[in-house]
Structure formats: C-alpha cells, structure tokens
Design a protein around this motif. Structure first.
Motif, mmCIF file in Angstrom:
data_model
loop_
_atom_site.group_PDB
_atom_site.id
_atom_site.type_symbol
_atom_site.label_atom_id
_atom_site.label_comp_id
_atom_site.label_asym_id
_atom_site.label_seq_id
_atom_site.Cartn_x
_atom_site.Cartn_y
_atom_site.Cartn_z
ATOM 1 N N UNK A 141 8.042 5.987 2.422
ATOM 2 C CA UNK A 141 8.513 6.066 3.807
ATOM 3 C C UNK A 141 7.701 7.072 4.605
ATOM 4 N N UNK A 142 7.412 8.217 3.991
ATOM 5 C CA UNK A 142 6.703 9.289 4.697
ATOM 6 C C UNK A 142 5.313 8.871 5.144
ATOM 7 N N UNK A 143 4.570 8.162 4.272
ATOM 8 C CA UNK A 143 3.192 7.808 4.631
ATOM 9 C C UNK A 143 3.172 6.815 5.785
ATOM 10 N N UNK A 162 10.811 -3.102 3.500
ATOM 11 C CA UNK A 162 10.210 -3.792 2.345
ATOM 12 C C UNK A 162 9.868 -2.802 1.231
ATOM 13 N N UNK A 163 9.275 -1.672 1.603
ATOM 14 C CA UNK A 163 8.844 -0.687 0.605
ATOM 15 C C UNK A 163 10.031 -0.080 -0.134
ATOM 16 N N UNK A 164 11.154 0.028 0.548
ATOM 17 C CA UNK A 164 12.318 0.670 -0.069
ATOM 18 C C UNK A 164 13.206 -0.285 -0.859
ATOM 19 N N UNK A 165 13.201 -1.555 -0.492
ATOM 20 C CA UNK A 165 14.176 -2.468 -1.096
ATOM 21 C C UNK A 165 13.568 -3.595 -1.927
ATOM 22 N N UNK A 166 12.243 -3.700 -1.959
ATOM 23 C CA UNK A 166 11.606 -4.740 -2.773
ATOM 24 C C UNK A 166 10.793 -4.101 -3.895
ATOM 25 N N UNK A 167 10.714 -4.809 -5.023
ATOM 26 C CA UNK A 167 9.889 -4.343 -6.134
ATOM 27 C C UNK A 167 8.419 -4.534 -5.805
ATOM 28 N N UNK A 168 7.566 -3.734 -6.450
ATOM 29 C CA UNK A 168 6.132 -3.819 -6.214
ATOM 30 C C UNK A 168 5.619 -5.231 -6.471
ATOM 31 N N UNK A 169 6.045 -5.819 -7.593
ATOM 32 C CA UNK A 169 5.575 -7.162 -7.935
ATOM 33 C C UNK A 169 6.004 -8.168 -6.878
ATOM 34 N N UNK A 184 0.833 -1.208 0.000
ATOM 35 C CA UNK A 184 0.000 0.000 0.000
ATOM 36 C C UNK A 184 0.865 1.254 0.000
ATOM 37 N N UNK A 185 1.958 1.222 0.768
ATOM 38 C CA UNK A 185 2.865 2.374 0.803
ATOM 39 C C UNK A 185 3.496 2.605 -0.563
ATOM 40 N N UNK A 186 3.875 1.512 -1.226
ATOM 41 C CA UNK A 186 4.454 1.605 -2.556
ATOM 42 C C UNK A 186 3.429 2.171 -3.537
ATOM 43 N N UNK A 187 2.207 1.663 -3.448
ATOM 44 C CA UNK A 187 1.147 2.175 -4.317
ATOM 45 C C UNK A 187 0.891 3.650 -4.084
ATOM 46 N N UNK A 188 0.867 4.051 -2.807
ATOM 47 C CA UNK A 188 0.694 5.463 -2.476
ATOM 48 C C UNK A 188 1.773 6.307 -3.139
#
Length: 430
Positions: free
Chosen positions: A129-131, A332-339, A103-107
């Motif tokens: 990261x901010x959200x 996870x949000x910073x180091x992994x791809x969305x998929x 969700x953070x990545x999508x945001x």
C-alpha cells in the motif's frame, strides 16, 4: 517533443527492455518455478516465442501508424470507434491496474526481507500500500518525466541481473537442472502463460514511433532487439536460480526467489543486493506504468481522445483518474494472491494481443504484413489465453470468475458510457 526525431535505436530498445525486465521476473519468478519446476527457463523461452510473434504485428503497424497511442491506435484503425475498441481500451487500463498490483506485491515481499525474522504478515500489505501511495503523491504534485534517465535506469537493472546470472552459472549444481526432473509438459505451458506478463511492455516502443530516427528501419529493429535481449536475460537468470536452489528451497522462498538464489554463492550481501535490486526494479516499474500507461489509458476512456504527447503531468487534466487507479491497485494488492494477480495481468495482456492481431487482419493491405505470421501470432496468443484460463479453472475458479467479471464489466461500462455520454474515440496519427 514529437517531430524532432531525436531517439536512436538503442534508446528505443531500452524503453522495451526497461518495461519488460525487472518487476515481472522479480514478482512472479517463484510462482512460475513452482509450476514449471527446474524447466522454468523453457517456460520463458515459450512465452518469449509468442511475444516475438506479436512483435512482428506491432512493428508493421507501428511503422504504418506512428502514434503516441500505440495499441489503442491499432485497435481503432482495425475495428473503428465502437464498443469493441472502447471496451478493449478499458481492459487495457484494468490490465495496467493488475500489473501495478503485481509490482506492488512484489515490492512488499522483497521489502519484508529487511525486517526481523518472524515479523507480522501484515507488513506485506503495509509495504504494498505504501509504495502505491508514494507514487500517487508524486503523481499528484505533478512531477515531470525524466525520460533521459531511462537508459541509465535500464542499465542498472539489466547489469545487476546479468552479473547475478553469470556469477550464478559458475556456482550452480548441474543436477538441479536434470531433464529427468522436469515436470509434465503441460506444466511448461502453464508456467509460460504465467510468465508471459514478464514480456509485457515491448509495445511501449511503438508509443515512441513519432520521435524515432528512421522509424521504418529502427522501429522493427528496436522491437525485435528488445524482446530478443530479454529472452536471453530471463533464460540466464532462470538457469542461475534453478542451478543454485532446489525445488523445496524455491518453494520456501517463493516470494523472493531471486534474492534467495544469490545467497549460496554471494552470501548475505548477495541476498541484500538482489533484494535491493528488486525494490529498485518494482519501484521504477510502478513509476513508469502509473505515469506512462494508466493515466493515458484512463484519459482516453474518459475523454475519448488520445493526448498529443505523453507527459507525466497528464493527470492534471483529471486527477480523479489517478485516485481511482491507485485505489483499485491497493484493493487488488491487499485482497488478491500474487498468483491470482499475475494470472489476471497476463490474461488481460493476451486478450489485447489477440485483439491487436485481429485488428491487423483488417489492415494487411495497408501494412504489407504477411497474413500467416499475423494468424500465427493471433492463434498462439489465443491458445496461451486458453491454457492460462484452464490452469485457473483447475486451481482457482474464483480467480477465473474475477477475470470473467472484469471482461464483462469493461464492455458493459463502455456500452453504458457511450449510451449516456454520446462520446466517440478519436484517432490521432501523423
């Protein structure tokens, strides 16, 4: 408050719809469309059918064992207290972490569309990261739940998506949906495994069973109603997107596909409205998941006891869990791809559904459920899990390795914690 029986059918259904609709489809639609092509709506139908089978199991057990614990309680009833139920609860918590990261990545992907063209890619990580930090702070100061607003929030999310879908159907190019352009059949199942995450959340209705009016009748209805409505919404949205964008256009706008699909018939204003809707949906999903799911799961893992009520101030009993959860989400949000995040979240959910159904097989005499439906649910979820892992084996062995490491770590951590703490997980029903 538990015992007042204040929740009606539509309010209960809105919990499930709110948990399913929004963040999942905004975050992962582009990835799913890249896999399933113009038949992505079929992937949503397939995944929805599997979710409906698990809905039956949740309905039967939710009526028989009404508890704020939901799936955790179901696992305890079937497997008893032990490494299996404890490890699965840890996996449930880690699944929430992956979902929050998605969700953070999508945001972040929708947020960067408001920046000038050509802005640095680092903004993806900054916004993600901010959200999470924003809602971590809100959690830390102990904001209370605003439960009555859920129906209002859900209405806005669903309303925007339905307006988009209906308007998009009038402007779509039927040739974009040609069956002759469908990908190989296996891709429909690969895509379905990926979008299964978008149906995660209907089980939260069982957490409200104690507050539901006439739960024997309304709990199953709310579950089936929520999943049925969500299938319809996802199919309509899929048709609208695929009907207005070609596959190359979707691939170029993969991270914000729904907003891009609104542009052909609603212009730049439509693009911005859908982008804002995505920010709203992903924010509310982060809010609900961090408060309602991850904290309770973490507390259970730490203390071994289900809380009496679901309250957002539960973190006050162990704020270190908030920081651990948020820290893992940010990593996870910073180091992994969305998929990759989507696959890990979907796979974790499927494992929990397989386990809940396996647990249910031990309880058939108590729930009165039909064994063949439970077996169908268990096997379909397991097959989906196998399909998803096979896809990752072909396309990203590193992601598959991380999934294996996650599963092993959850059960190993449970074994170690039990060995040195001596704690047990206590049920709470009735």
């Amino acid at each position: 408050m538990a015992g007042t029986k204040s929740m009606g059918l539509w309010a209960a259904a809105s919990i499930g719809v709110g948990a399913m609709v929004g963040a999942g489809i905004f975050s992962i639609f582009g990835t799913a469309a890249r896999i399933s092509g113009n038949a992505v709506y079929m992937s949503f139908i397939i995944a929805g059918a599997v979710a409906l089978l698990s809905t039956y199991s949740y309905a039967k057990m939710g009526v028989r064992y009404p508890s704020a614990g939901g799936p955790v309680e179901f696992l305890l009833k079937g497997f008893g207290d032990g490494i299996v139920s404890g490890g699965l609860n840890l996996l449930l918590w880690v699944g929430y972490v992956f979902g929050l990261a998605l969700y953070a990545k999508g945001f972040s992907y929708y947020a960067v569309t408001f920046l000038p063209a050509g802005s640095a890619s680092v903004w993806d990580n900054v916004f993600a990261t901010a959200i999470i930090l924003v809602f971590t702070v809100i959690n830390f100061v102990g904001a209370k739940a605003v439960g009555k607003s859920e129906l209002f929030i859900v209405s806005i999310k669903v309303g925007i998506l339905l307006l988009f879908a209906i308007a998009g159907l009038f402007y779509m190019d039927p040739t974009n949906l040609s069956v002759s352009a469908w990908p190989a059949p296996k891709n429909l199942f690969f895509g379905a495994g990926m979008v299964f995450l978008a149906y995660q959340g209907f089980g939260l209705i069982t957490n409200a069973a104690e507050d539901l009016k006439d739960p024997e009748k309304n709990l199953p209805r709310a579950l089936y109603l929520s999943v049925g409505l969500v299938i319809i919404i996802y199919v309509l949205v899929s048709l609208a997107v695929m009907g207005n964008l070609s596959i190359p256009e979707i691939e170029s706008a993969q991270d914000y596909a729904l907003a891009a699909a609104a542009k052909p018939f609603l212009g730049d204003i439509g693009f911005k409205i859908m982008a804002l809707a995505a920010l709203f949906s992903t924010s509310s999903a982060i809010n609900a998941t961090l408060y309602g799911g991850a904290n309770v799961s973490y507390l259970l893992a730490r203390e071994g006891e289900l809380p009496e009520f679901f309250e957002r101030k539960l973190w006050n009993r162990g704020t270190e869990g908030l920081f651990i959860t948020s820290g893992l989400v940010i990593l996870c949000a910073n180091f992994l791809r969305l998929e990759g995040i989507g696959m890990l979240a979907s796979a974790s959910s499927l494992i929990i559904y397989v386990a809940v159904n396996a647990s249910h097989l031990h309880l058939l005499k108590e729930t009165g459920a039909k064994s063949y439906i439970i077996w169908a649910s268990l096997l379909s979820s397991f097959i989906f899990f196998v399909v998803l892992t096979y896809y990752e084996f072909v396309h990203s062995k590193s992601t598959l390795g991380l999934l294996a490491l996650t599963i092993v770590s959850c059960f190993a951590a449970e074994w170690v914690y039990r060995r040195y703490s001596g704690r047990v997980i206590k049920e709470r029903t009735g």
